[in-house]
Scaffold this active site. Structure first.
Site, PDB file in Angstrom:
ATOM      1  N   GLU A 200       0.765  -1.173  -0.038  1.00 49.25           N
ATOM      2  CA  GLU A 200      -0.039   0.019   0.036  1.00 49.25           C
ATOM      3  C   GLU A 200       0.892   1.218  -0.039  1.00 49.25           C
ATOM      4  OE1 GLU A 200      -4.023  -0.738   2.248  1.00 49.25           O
ATOM      5  OE2 GLU A 200      -2.026  -1.329   3.583  1.00 49.25           O
TER       6      GLU A 200
ATOM      7  N   LYS B 250     -11.341   4.146   1.900  1.00 49.95           N
ATOM      8  CA  LYS B 250     -10.559   3.530   1.286  1.00 49.95           C
ATOM      9  C   LYS B 250     -11.393   2.503   0.442  1.00 49.95           C
ATOM     10  CE  LYS B 250      -6.296   1.427   2.333  1.00 49.95           C
ATOM     11  NZ  LYS B 250      -5.251   0.936   3.591  1.00 49.95           N
TER      12      LYS B 250
END
Length: 122
Positions: free
Chosen positions: A21, A99
């Site tokens: 990420e 997200k």
């Protein structure tokens, strides 16, 4: 109190617990809800009597596209703190960070964190 809402602001950031990420990044969406008195701005048509939402957008962009956070909770907290410190006419702020594609092998439309902070709590 009156409200100003900035909805579905989209930014690219590198936030997350997993190394992928932080390396690859992904899109994040941020919603803000500011509570403040807009009556003078409404009566006078004066930008100085309100909050310049283009300026708020740029501040949020710098935070989301800036240094990575492990948790979107921390990202939201930083946005809320910045808004309350920068704009003294804002009484409270609600920040939603979405997200949309968390790196899990499950299928859902993303994860959202929502926090509410009041001026007296900063």
């Amino acid at each position: 109190m009156d409200k100003m809402k900035l909805s579905r602001m989209a930014f690219y950031g590198y936030h997350g617990v997993f190394p992928e990420e932080n390396k690859l990044g992904q899109r994040f969406y941020v919603d803000l809800e500011l509570t403040l008195d807009l009556s003078e701005a409404g009566r006078t048509d004066d930008l100085a009597a309100t909050v310049n939402y283009a300026e708020v957008y740029e501040r949020v962009k710098r935070i989301v596209e800036g240094r990575p956070f492990r948790l979107i909770e921390a990202l939201a907290e930083n946005v809320a703190s910045d808004v309350l410190h920068q704009y003294t006419n804002v009484n409270d702020v609600t920040v939603r960070v979405v997200k949309p594609h968390p790196p899990f092998d499950i299928h859902f439309d993303g994860v959202t964190v929502e926090i509410c902070r009041k001026r007296e709590s900063i």
